[in-house]
Design a protein around this motif. Structure first.
Motif, PDB file in Angstrom:
ATOM      1  N   LEU A 172       6.762  -0.425  12.673  1.00 38.56           N
ATOM      2  CA  LEU A 172       5.327  -0.687  12.579  1.00 38.56           C
ATOM      3  C   LEU A 172       4.750   0.102  11.411  1.00 38.56           C
ATOM      4  N   ARG A 173       3.969  -0.590  10.594  1.00 36.56           N
ATOM      5  CA  ARG A 173       3.207   0.092   9.539  1.00 36.56           C
ATOM      6  C   ARG A 173       1.740  -0.066   9.887  1.00 36.56           C
ATOM      7  N   ILE A 174       1.071   1.040  10.177  1.00 32.51           N
ATOM      8  CA  ILE A 174      -0.321   1.028  10.631  1.00 32.51           C
ATOM      9  C   ILE A 174      -1.221   1.510   9.494  1.00 32.51           C
ATOM     10  N   VAL A 175      -2.170   0.673   9.090  1.00 35.46           N
ATOM     11  CA  VAL A 175      -3.080   1.014   8.002  1.00 35.46           C
ATOM     12  C   VAL A 175      -4.502   1.070   8.535  1.00 35.46           C
ATOM     13  N   GLU A 189      12.080   5.381  19.531  1.00 32.95           N
ATOM     14  CA  GLU A 189      13.014   4.537  18.786  1.00 32.95           C
ATOM     15  C   GLU A 189      12.301   3.631  17.788  1.00 32.95           C
ATOM     16  N   CYS A 190      10.977   3.530  17.893  1.00 29.57           N
ATOM     17  CA  CYS A 190      10.180   2.696  16.988  1.00 29.57           C
ATOM     18  C   CYS A 190       9.837   3.490  15.726  1.00 29.57           C
ATOM     19  N   ARG A 191      10.171   2.948  14.572  1.00 30.04           N
ATOM     20  CA  ARG A 191       9.819   3.596  13.299  1.00 30.04           C
ATOM     21  C   ARG A 191       8.357   3.292  12.986  1.00 30.04           C
ATOM     22  N   VAL A 192       7.582   4.322  12.729  1.00 28.58           N
ATOM     23  CA  VAL A 192       6.154   4.153  12.488  1.00 28.58           C
ATOM     24  C   VAL A 192       5.773   4.761  11.145  1.00 28.58           C
ATOM     25  N   GLU A 193       5.034   3.993  10.340  1.00 22.52           N
ATOM     26  CA  GLU A 193       4.420   4.512   9.127  1.00 22.52           C
ATOM     27  C   GLU A 193       2.912   4.534   9.351  1.00 22.52           C
ATOM     28  N   ALA A 194       2.318   5.696   9.296  1.00 21.28           N
ATOM     29  CA  ALA A 194       0.875   5.831   9.466  1.00 21.28           C
ATOM     30  C   ALA A 194       0.238   5.993   8.098  1.00 21.28           C
ATOM     31  N   CYS A 195      -0.587   5.023   7.705  1.00 21.57           N
ATOM     32  CA  CYS A 195      -1.208   5.027   6.381  1.00 21.57           C
ATOM     33  C   CYS A 195      -2.714   5.179   6.539  1.00 21.57           C
ATOM     34  N   SER A 196      -3.192   6.382   6.363  1.00 20.58           N
ATOM     35  CA  SER A 196      -4.621   6.655   6.513  1.00 20.58           C
ATOM     36  C   SER A 196      -5.310   6.431   5.168  1.00 20.58           C
ATOM     37  N   GLU A 197      -5.405   5.173   4.775  1.00 23.03           N
ATOM     38  CA  GLU A 197      -5.942   4.819   3.466  1.00 23.03           C
ATOM     39  C   GLU A 197      -6.383   3.363   3.470  1.00 23.03           C
ATOM     40  N   TYR A 198      -7.043   2.953   2.402  1.00 21.26           N
ATOM     41  CA  TYR A 198      -7.480   1.570   2.293  1.00 21.26           C
ATOM     42  C   TYR A 198      -6.279   0.645   2.091  1.00 21.26           C
ATOM     43  N   LEU A 199      -6.409  -0.572   2.589  1.00 22.24           N
ATOM     44  CA  LEU A 199      -5.359  -1.564   2.447  1.00 22.24           C
ATOM     45  C   LEU A 199      -5.121  -1.898   0.977  1.00 22.24           C
ATOM     46  N   GLY A 200      -3.835  -1.989   0.605  1.00 25.72           N
ATOM     47  CA  GLY A 200      -3.480  -2.359  -0.756  1.00 25.72           C
ATOM     48  C   GLY A 200      -2.226  -3.206  -0.776  1.00 25.72           C
ATOM     49  N   LYS A 201      -1.894  -3.719  -1.934  1.00 24.79           N
ATOM     50  CA  LYS A 201      -0.733  -4.595  -2.082  1.00 24.79           C
ATOM     51  C   LYS A 201       0.553  -3.905  -1.655  1.00 24.79           C
ATOM     52  N   LYS A 202       0.658  -2.604  -1.891  1.00 22.24           N
ATOM     53  CA  LYS A 202       1.877  -1.865  -1.556  1.00 22.24           C
ATOM     54  C   LYS A 202       2.191  -1.899  -0.065  1.00 22.24           C
ATOM     55  N   HIS A 203       1.177  -2.078   0.768  1.00 22.09           N
ATOM     56  CA  HIS A 203       1.386  -2.044   2.211  1.00 22.09           C
ATOM     57  C   HIS A 203       2.102  -3.283   2.736  1.00 22.09           C
ATOM     58  N   LEU A 204       2.215  -4.317   1.911  1.00 20.12           N
ATOM     59  CA  LEU A 204       2.902  -5.534   2.344  1.00 20.12           C
ATOM     60  C   LEU A 204       4.370  -5.571   1.931  1.00 20.12           C
TER      61      LEU A 204
END
Length: 215
Positions: free
Chosen positions: A41-44, A83-98
Motif C-alpha cells: 500500500l502506498r498512502i498519500v 506483512e503488508c508493505r506500507v509507504e506513507a507519503c505525507s505530501e501532495y500527490l505527484g506523478k512519482k506516486h504512480l
C-alpha cells in the motif's frame, strides 16, 4: 472463498495499490485492503489529524491530533498487519506516486486532487476507483483509461476546488470506503460484476442503491 483461492491470495499479495487520502474514506479502505492481504500500500495524504476528523476517521485517536495522517495510517497498518508493505507519503500527490502501481484509489474530499489523480492515472494507463460522500449519500465508480474518465462524468469544476469539504456522517464514509475496498479487490482478482465503466450511487436515507453505465 472459491472466488479467491490460493492463486487469488497470491495475486493480492503481489498487488501494489495507491490510496490517495487517509481520511473518512481512506480509513475503512486502508483497513480492509491490508486485512484482505494486499501486499503493498502506498498512502498519500499531506494533511494532519484534527479533532473534527475523529468521528469518521477511525485509524486515529486523540493522541494523533496534529500528526501526519499518512504516517499514522502507515503505523496503524504495520502494527496490525506487519506483512503488508506500507509507504506513507505525507505530501501532495505527484506523478512519482504512480510508479509501479497496479490500481489507484480516490479517497479525497476535494475536486482539485481528484482531477489530478484522474489525469495521472490516465497517463499511467491504470484504473482509478473513485469514491465520494456528502451527508448520507455516496458514489463509487471505476474509471478505466481509454474507456471512461472522472472529468467526463463530473466535469472540471475548478471554481469549487477551494470550497470546504462536504459535511458527512461517519457511517456514510465507512460504507462508501468499504465499497471502494471491495471494488479494488474485485479489480485485482478479476471478478465479474465490478464497477469498470459504471457508477454506483448509494442513498443511506432511503437505502436506495442504483447502478448506471458511464458514457
Amino acid at each position: 472463498m472459491s472466488e479467491v483461492g490460493i492463486e487469488g491470495q497470491k495475486r493480492l499479495l503481489q498487488s501494489h495499490v495507491l490510496i490517495v487520502g487517509a481520511g473518512g474514506l481512506g480509513s475503512p479502505l486502508i483497513h480492509a485492503l491490508a486485512a484482505a492481504g494486499v501486499g503493498h500500500l502506498r498512502i498519500v495524504d499531506c494533511d494532519t489529524v484534527s479533532p473534527s476528523n475523529l468521528n469518521r476517521q477511525t485509524l486515529y485517536q486523540v493522541a494523533d491530533i496534529g500528526k501526519s495522517k499518512a504516517e499514522k495510517a502507515g503505523t496503524w497498518v504495520k502494527a496490525f498487519y506487519p506483512e503488508c508493505r506500507v509507504e506513507a507519503c505525507s505530501e501532495y500527490l505527484g506523478k512519482k506516486h504512480l510508479t509501479g502501481i497496479d490500481i489507484a484509489v480516490d479517497a479525497v474530499d476535494n475536486y482539485r486532487t481528484r482531477l489530478l489523480l484522474d489525469r495521472l492515472t490516465e497517463e499511467a494507463g491504470i484504473p482509478m476507483v473513485h469514491g465520494s460522500v456528502s451527508g448520507l449519500i455516496g458514489n463509487v465508480a471505476t474509471f478505466v483509461p481509454g474507456r471512461s474518465r472522472y472529468r467526463d462524468l463530473f466535469g472540471n469544476p475548478d471554481d469549487d476546488s477551494e470550497k470546504a469539504p462536504p459535511q458527512v456522517l461517519g457511517v456514510t464514509a465507512q460504507t462508501i470506503g468499504s465499497i471502494e475496498a471491495a471494488e479494488v479487490l474485485k479489480q485485482i482478482l478479476g471478478l465479474e460484476g465490478n464497477l469498470s465503466g459504471r457508477l454506483l450511487t448509494a442513498d443511506l436515507r432511503t437505502y436506495d442503491f442504483r447502478l448506471f453505465d458511464l458514457p
